[in-house]
Design a protein around this motif. Structure first.
Motif, PDB file in Angstrom:
ATOM      1  N   ALA A   1       0.936  -1.289   0.161  1.00  0.00           N
ATOM      2  CA  ALA A   1       0.089   0.077  -0.315  1.00  0.00           C
ATOM      3  C   ALA A   1       0.821   0.893   0.195  1.00  0.00           C
ATOM      4  CB  ALA A   1      -0.939   0.369   1.655  1.00  0.00           C
ATOM      5  N   PRO A   2       1.484   1.874  -0.865  1.00  0.00           N
ATOM      6  CA  PRO A   2       1.700   3.101  -1.192  1.00  0.00           C
ATOM      7  C   PRO A   2       1.198   4.479  -0.349  1.00  0.00           C
ATOM      8  CG  PRO A   2       1.464   2.622  -3.479  1.00  0.00           C
ATOM      9  CD  PRO A   2       0.953   1.800  -2.148  1.00  0.00           C
ATOM     10  N   LEU A   3       0.365   4.191  -0.238  1.00  0.00           N
ATOM     11  CA  LEU A   3      -0.132   5.257   0.903  1.00  0.00           C
ATOM     12  C   LEU A   3       0.455   4.865   2.577  1.00  0.00           C
ATOM     13  CD1 LEU A   3      -1.834   7.821   2.014  1.00  0.00           C
ATOM     14  CD2 LEU A   3      -3.919   6.390   2.196  1.00  0.00           C
ATOM     15  N   TYR A   4       0.044   3.125   2.721  1.00  0.00           N
ATOM     16  CA  TYR A   4       0.857   3.313   4.257  1.00  0.00           C
ATOM     17  C   TYR A   4       2.223   3.441   4.285  1.00  0.00           C
ATOM     18  CZ  TYR A   4       1.236   0.952   8.297  1.00  0.00           C
ATOM     19  OH  TYR A   4       1.249   0.142   9.511  1.00  0.00           O
TER      20      TYR A   4
ATOM     21  N   ASP B   1       3.543   5.743   2.989  1.00  0.00           N
ATOM     22  CA  ASP B   1       4.372   7.058   2.582  1.00  0.00           C
ATOM     23  C   ASP B   1       3.598   7.703   4.388  1.00  0.00           C
ATOM     24  OD1 ASP B   1       4.430  10.116   1.232  1.00  0.00           O
ATOM     25  OD2 ASP B   1       2.384   9.795   1.728  1.00  0.00           O
ATOM     26  N   LEU B   2       2.676   7.013   4.394  1.00  0.00           N
ATOM     27  CA  LEU B   2       2.916   7.508   6.148  1.00  0.00           C
ATOM     28  C   LEU B   2       3.625   6.891   6.913  1.00  0.00           C
ATOM     29  CD1 LEU B   2      -1.397   6.966   6.286  1.00  0.00           C
ATOM     30  CD2 LEU B   2      -0.676   9.646   6.089  1.00  0.00           C
ATOM     31  N   VAL B   3       3.890   6.258   6.925  1.00  0.00           N
ATOM     32  CA  VAL B   3       5.132   5.354   7.785  1.00  0.00           C
ATOM     33  C   VAL B   3       6.546   6.457   7.538  1.00  0.00           C
ATOM     34  CG1 VAL B   3       6.199   3.326   7.666  1.00  0.00           C
ATOM     35  CG2 VAL B   3       4.578   2.984   7.897  1.00  0.00           C
ATOM     36  N   GLY B   4       6.452   6.705   6.148  1.00  0.00           N
ATOM     37  CA  GLY B   4       7.493   7.411   5.815  1.00  0.00           C
ATOM     38  C   GLY B   4       7.587   8.723   6.918  1.00  0.00           C
ATOM     39  N   HIS B   5       6.911   9.499   7.165  1.00  0.00           N
ATOM     40  CA  HIS B   5       6.046  10.809   7.633  1.00  0.00           C
ATOM     41  C   HIS B   5       6.059  11.103   8.952  1.00  0.00           C
ATOM     42  CE1 HIS B   5       5.297  12.180   3.372  1.00  0.00           C
ATOM     43  NE2 HIS B   5       5.656  13.549   3.813  1.00  0.00           N
ATOM     44  N   TRP B   6       5.951   9.344   9.556  1.00  0.00           N
ATOM     45  CA  TRP B   6       5.601   9.562  11.491  1.00  0.00           C
ATOM     46  C   TRP B   6       7.170   9.153  11.071  1.00  0.00           C
ATOM     47  CZ3 TRP B   6       1.572   5.111  10.599  1.00  0.00           C
ATOM     48  CH2 TRP B   6       0.491   6.557  11.790  1.00  0.00           C
ATOM     49  N   GLN B   7       7.297   9.695  12.860  1.00  0.00           N
ATOM     50  CA  GLN B   7       8.626  10.693  13.671  1.00  0.00           C
ATOM     51  C   GLN B   7       8.918   9.272  13.774  1.00  0.00           C
ATOM     52  OE1 GLN B   7      10.352  13.515  13.790  1.00  0.00           O
ATOM     53  NE2 GLN B   7      11.912  12.082  14.867  1.00  0.00           N
ATOM     54  N   PRO B   8      10.376   8.928  13.449  1.00  0.00           N
ATOM     55  CA  PRO B   8      10.980   7.736  13.596  1.00  0.00           C
ATOM     56  C   PRO B   8      10.831   6.657  15.079  1.00  0.00           C
ATOM     57  CG  PRO B   8      12.564   8.961  11.829  1.00  0.00           C
ATOM     58  CD  PRO B   8      10.916  10.225  12.438  1.00  0.00           C
ATOM     59  N   GLU B   9      10.219   6.133  15.788  1.00  0.00           N
ATOM     60  CA  GLU B   9      10.449   5.581  16.455  1.00  0.00           C
ATOM     61  C   GLU B   9      10.781   4.036  17.152  1.00  0.00           C
ATOM     62  OE1 GLU B   9       6.768   6.426  18.480  1.00  0.00           O
ATOM     63  OE2 GLU B   9       7.091   8.294  17.585  1.00  0.00           O
ATOM     64  N   PRO B  10      11.625   4.018  17.452  1.00  0.00           N
ATOM     65  CA  PRO B  10      12.209   2.379  18.160  1.00  0.00           C
ATOM     66  C   PRO B  10      11.270   1.614  18.380  1.00  0.00           C
ATOM     67  CG  PRO B  10      12.933   4.008  19.741  1.00  0.00           C
ATOM     68  CD  PRO B  10      12.477   4.933  18.609  1.00  0.00           C
TER      69      PRO B  10
END
Length: 246
Positions: free
Chosen positions: A230-233, A235-244
Protein backbone atom coordinates in the motif's frame (compact mmCIF):
# COMPACT_ATOMS: atom_id res chain seq x y z
CA UNK A 1 -42.68 6.30 21.90
CA UNK A 2 -40.72 4.51 24.63
CA UNK A 3 -37.03 4.21 23.95
CA UNK A 4 -35.86 0.89 22.54
CA UNK A 5 -34.26 -1.34 25.19
CA UNK A 6 -30.46 -1.43 25.36
CA UNK A 7 -28.98 -4.87 24.79
CA UNK A 8 -25.99 -6.85 26.00
CA UNK A 9 -24.18 -8.52 23.10
CA UNK A 10 -23.25 -12.19 23.02
CA UNK A 11 -19.62 -11.31 22.31
CA UNK A 12 -17.31 -8.40 21.59
CA UNK A 13 -16.96 -9.23 17.90
CA UNK A 14 -17.33 -6.17 15.67
CA UNK A 15 -18.93 -6.58 12.25
CA UNK A 16 -19.68 -3.86 9.71
CA UNK A 17 -21.78 -4.92 6.75
CA UNK A 18 -21.95 -2.50 3.81
CA UNK A 19 -21.72 0.51 6.12
CA UNK A 20 -22.03 3.94 4.52
CA UNK A 21 -22.04 7.23 6.41
CA UNK A 22 -21.98 10.91 5.37
CA UNK A 23 -22.28 14.09 7.45
CA UNK A 24 -25.35 15.39 5.64
CA UNK A 25 -27.52 14.47 2.65
CA UNK A 26 -25.40 16.44 0.19
CA UNK A 27 -21.99 15.43 1.56
CA UNK A 28 -19.71 12.80 0.10
CA UNK A 29 -19.64 9.62 2.22
CA UNK A 30 -16.82 9.46 4.73
CA UNK A 31 -17.32 5.70 4.92
CA UNK A 32 -18.70 3.95 1.84
CA UNK A 33 -19.90 0.35 1.68
CA UNK A 34 -17.44 -0.82 4.32
CA UNK A 35 -17.32 -4.50 5.25
CA UNK A 36 -15.21 -5.26 8.31
CA UNK A 37 -14.97 -8.08 10.84
CA UNK A 38 -12.96 -7.73 14.04
CA UNK A 39 -13.12 -11.03 15.94
CA UNK A 40 -13.36 -10.95 19.71
CA UNK A 41 -9.88 -10.72 21.16
CA UNK A 42 -8.30 -8.97 18.18
CA UNK A 43 -6.17 -5.82 18.52
CA UNK A 44 -6.84 -3.64 15.46
CA UNK A 45 -5.03 -0.39 14.66
CA UNK A 46 -6.77 2.13 12.38
CA UNK A 47 -4.58 4.51 10.38
CA UNK A 48 -4.96 6.98 7.53
CA UNK A 49 -4.49 10.64 6.63
CA UNK A 50 -6.43 13.39 8.39
CA UNK A 51 -10.07 13.34 7.33
CA UNK A 52 -9.92 9.72 6.16
CA UNK A 53 -12.79 8.66 8.42
CA UNK A 54 -10.92 7.11 11.37
CA UNK A 55 -12.87 8.90 14.12
CA UNK A 56 -16.10 8.37 12.17
CA UNK A 57 -15.38 4.64 12.14
CA UNK A 58 -14.69 4.70 15.89
CA UNK A 59 -18.05 6.42 16.48
CA UNK A 60 -19.89 3.94 14.23
CA UNK A 61 -18.37 0.97 16.04
CA UNK A 62 -19.26 2.53 19.39
CA UNK A 63 -22.83 3.32 18.36
CA UNK A 64 -22.48 7.09 18.68
CA UNK A 65 -23.25 7.40 14.95
CA UNK A 66 -25.77 5.34 13.01
CA UNK A 67 -24.97 4.19 9.47
CA UNK A 68 -26.90 5.75 6.60
CA UNK A 69 -26.83 2.29 5.02
CA UNK A 70 -25.70 -1.14 6.17
CA UNK A 71 -25.25 -2.44 9.70
CA UNK A 72 -22.70 -1.87 12.48
CA UNK A 73 -22.96 -4.78 14.90
CA UNK A 74 -21.23 -5.78 18.13
CA UNK A 75 -21.86 -9.38 19.09
CA UNK A 76 -24.82 -9.40 16.71
CA UNK A 77 -26.42 -6.32 18.35
CA UNK A 78 -26.72 -3.00 16.46
CA UNK A 79 -24.00 -0.78 17.90
CA UNK A 80 -26.50 2.02 18.60
CA UNK A 81 -28.56 -0.39 20.76
CA UNK A 82 -25.66 -1.57 22.94
CA UNK A 83 -25.91 -1.40 26.68
CA UNK A 84 -23.26 1.19 27.71
CA UNK A 85 -21.51 -1.42 29.85
CA UNK A 86 -20.62 -3.42 26.73
CA UNK A 87 -18.27 -0.89 25.16
CA UNK A 88 -16.20 2.14 26.00
CA UNK A 89 -14.84 4.86 23.69
CA UNK A 90 -12.04 7.19 24.83
CA UNK A 91 -11.53 10.20 22.52
CA UNK A 92 -8.39 12.31 22.29
CA UNK A 93 -9.78 14.99 24.60
CA UNK A 94 -10.46 12.96 27.73
CA UNK A 95 -13.26 13.89 30.13
CA UNK A 96 -12.42 14.37 33.81
CA UNK A 97 -14.94 15.79 36.26
CA UNK A 98 -14.69 17.50 39.64
CA UNK A 99 -14.78 15.00 42.47
CA UNK A 100 -12.28 12.61 43.96
CA UNK A 101 -9.79 10.65 41.91
CA UNK A 102 -11.56 7.47 43.06
CA UNK A 103 -14.90 8.75 41.77
CA UNK A 104 -13.33 9.53 38.40
CA UNK A 105 -11.60 6.17 38.07
CA UNK A 106 -14.56 4.04 39.21
CA UNK A 107 -17.27 5.97 37.35
CA UNK A 108 -17.93 3.04 34.99
CA UNK A 109 -17.46 0.44 37.75
CA UNK A 110 -18.59 1.93 41.08
CA UNK A 111 -18.01 -1.30 42.98
CA UNK A 112 -14.30 -1.54 42.19
CA UNK A 113 -12.27 -2.27 45.32
CA UNK A 114 -8.93 -0.91 46.49
CA UNK A 115 -6.97 -3.85 45.07
CA UNK A 116 -8.59 -3.49 41.63
CA UNK A 117 -7.82 0.23 41.63
CA UNK A 118 -4.18 -0.37 42.51
CA UNK A 119 -3.79 -3.12 39.91
CA UNK A 120 -5.32 -0.95 37.17
CA UNK A 121 -3.12 2.03 38.08
CA UNK A 122 -0.03 -0.19 38.07
CA UNK A 123 -0.94 -1.82 34.74
CA UNK A 124 -1.31 1.54 33.00
CA UNK A 125 1.55 3.31 34.77
CA UNK A 126 -0.65 5.75 36.70
CA UNK A 127 1.00 5.37 40.13
CA UNK A 128 2.78 8.74 39.87
CA UNK A 129 -0.50 10.42 38.96
CA UNK A 130 -2.16 8.89 42.05
CA UNK A 131 0.68 10.08 44.30
CA UNK A 132 0.68 13.57 42.78
CA UNK A 133 -3.07 13.84 43.28
CA UNK A 134 -2.72 12.99 46.97
CA UNK A 135 -4.29 9.54 46.82
CA UNK A 136 -7.54 8.10 45.53
CA UNK A 137 -9.76 10.11 47.87
CA UNK A 138 -8.17 13.48 47.17
CA UNK A 139 -10.36 16.03 45.34
CA UNK A 140 -9.44 16.34 41.70
CA UNK A 141 -9.34 19.61 39.79
CA UNK A 142 -9.47 18.79 36.06
CA UNK A 143 -7.93 22.16 35.16
CA UNK A 144 -4.86 21.32 37.25
CA UNK A 145 -4.13 18.16 35.28
CA UNK A 146 -2.05 18.08 32.12
CA UNK A 147 -3.65 16.76 28.94
CA UNK A 148 -1.68 13.54 29.45
CA UNK A 149 -2.89 13.30 33.05
CA UNK A 150 -6.51 13.63 31.95
CA UNK A 151 -5.97 10.94 29.33
CA UNK A 152 -4.47 8.62 31.93
CA UNK A 153 -7.46 9.10 34.26
CA UNK A 154 -9.84 8.26 31.41
CA UNK A 155 -7.76 5.25 30.37
CA UNK A 156 -7.72 3.77 33.89
CA UNK A 157 -11.49 4.38 34.03
CA UNK A 158 -11.92 2.42 30.78
CA UNK A 159 -9.59 -0.36 31.95
CA UNK A 160 -11.66 -0.82 35.11
CA UNK A 161 -14.97 -0.82 33.24
CA UNK A 162 -16.79 -4.10 32.45
CA UNK A 163 -16.68 -3.30 28.71
CA UNK A 164 -15.35 -6.08 26.48
CA UNK A 165 -15.01 -3.69 23.52
CA UNK A 166 -12.55 -0.82 23.98
CA UNK A 167 -12.10 1.86 21.31
CA UNK A 168 -9.21 4.30 21.78
CA UNK A 169 -9.49 7.24 19.37
CA UNK A 170 -6.01 8.79 19.67
CA UNK A 171 -6.60 8.43 23.41
CA UNK A 172 -2.85 8.29 24.13
CA UNK A 173 -1.84 11.25 21.94
CA UNK A 174 -0.62 13.29 24.94
CA UNK A 175 1.41 10.46 26.49
CA UNK A 176 5.04 9.84 25.65
CA UNK A 177 5.84 6.79 23.48
CA UNK A 178 6.87 4.58 26.42
CA UNK A 179 3.69 5.40 28.36
CA UNK A 180 1.60 4.81 25.23
CA UNK A 181 3.21 1.40 24.72
CA UNK A 182 2.50 0.43 28.32
CA UNK A 183 -1.17 1.46 28.01
CA UNK A 184 -1.76 -0.37 24.73
CA UNK A 185 -0.08 -3.55 25.97
CA UNK A 186 -2.14 -3.43 29.17
CA UNK A 187 -5.38 -3.19 27.19
CA UNK A 188 -4.26 -6.00 24.85
CA UNK A 189 -3.59 -8.26 27.87
CA UNK A 190 -6.91 -7.25 29.46
CA UNK A 191 -8.86 -9.32 26.93
CA UNK A 192 -11.87 -8.45 24.83
CA UNK A 193 -11.59 -6.53 21.57
CA UNK A 194 -9.30 -3.51 21.19
CA UNK A 195 -9.58 -0.94 18.38
CA UNK A 196 -6.93 1.80 18.40
CA UNK A 197 -6.97 4.85 16.13
CA UNK A 198 -3.20 5.10 15.93
CA UNK A 199 -1.30 8.27 16.79
CA UNK A 200 2.21 6.84 16.26
CA UNK A 201 3.64 4.21 13.94
CA UNK A 202 4.54 2.06 16.94
CA UNK A 203 0.80 1.67 17.70
CA UNK A 204 0.30 0.14 14.27
CA UNK A 205 3.29 -2.16 14.72
CA UNK A 206 1.97 -3.44 18.05
CA UNK A 207 -1.45 -4.35 16.64
CA UNK A 208 -2.30 -7.77 15.28
CA UNK A 209 -3.85 -6.15 12.19
CA UNK A 210 -3.86 -2.67 10.64
CA UNK A 211 -6.82 -1.06 8.86
CA UNK A 212 -5.74 1.63 6.38
CA UNK A 213 -8.48 4.17 5.62
CA UNK A 214 -8.54 6.73 2.83
CA UNK A 215 -12.20 7.53 2.28
CA UNK A 216 -13.81 4.72 0.26
CA UNK A 217 -10.44 2.98 -0.24
CA UNK A 218 -9.89 0.70 2.76
CA UNK A 219 -7.29 -2.03 3.12
CA UNK A 220 -6.22 -4.28 5.97
CA UNK A 221 -3.22 -6.42 6.74
CA UNK A 222 -0.17 -6.60 8.94
CA UNK A 223 2.23 -3.65 9.20
CA UNK A 224 4.79 -5.43 7.02
CA UNK A 225 2.21 -6.40 4.39
CA UNK A 226 0.88 -2.86 4.06
CA UNK A 227 4.36 -1.34 3.84
CA UNK A 228 4.99 -3.60 0.83
CA UNK A 229 1.60 -3.36 -0.90
CA UNK A 230 0.00 0.00 0.00
CA UNK A 231 1.87 3.12 -1.21
CA UNK A 232 -0.26 5.36 1.05
CA UNK A 233 0.70 3.35 4.13
CA UNK A 234 4.37 3.40 3.18
CA UNK A 235 4.08 7.17 2.75
CA UNK A 236 2.43 7.56 6.18
CA UNK A 237 5.16 5.46 7.76
CA UNK A 238 7.78 7.63 6.13
CA UNK A 239 6.22 10.82 7.48
CA UNK A 240 5.67 9.53 11.01
CA UNK A 241 8.38 10.48 13.48
CA UNK A 242 10.74 7.50 13.49
CA UNK A 243 10.75 5.70 16.84
CA UNK A 244 12.38 2.50 18.04
CA UNK A 245 10.00 -0.45 18.36
CA UNK A 246 9.53 -0.93 22.12
Amino acid sequence: RPAAPLLLPASAEVRLCGVTFAYGPHSAPVVAGLDLRVPEGEHLAVVGPSGAGKSTLAALISGLLRPDAGEALVGGVPAASLDPSARVLIPQEAYVFRGTLRENLTYLRPGAGARELEEAAAALGAEDLVRAAGGYDAPLDPAALSAGGRQLVALVRAYLSPARLVVLDEATAHLDPAAEARVERAFARRGGTLVVVAHRITSARRAGRVLLMDGPDVRSGSHDELVRTAPLYADLVGHWQPEPVS
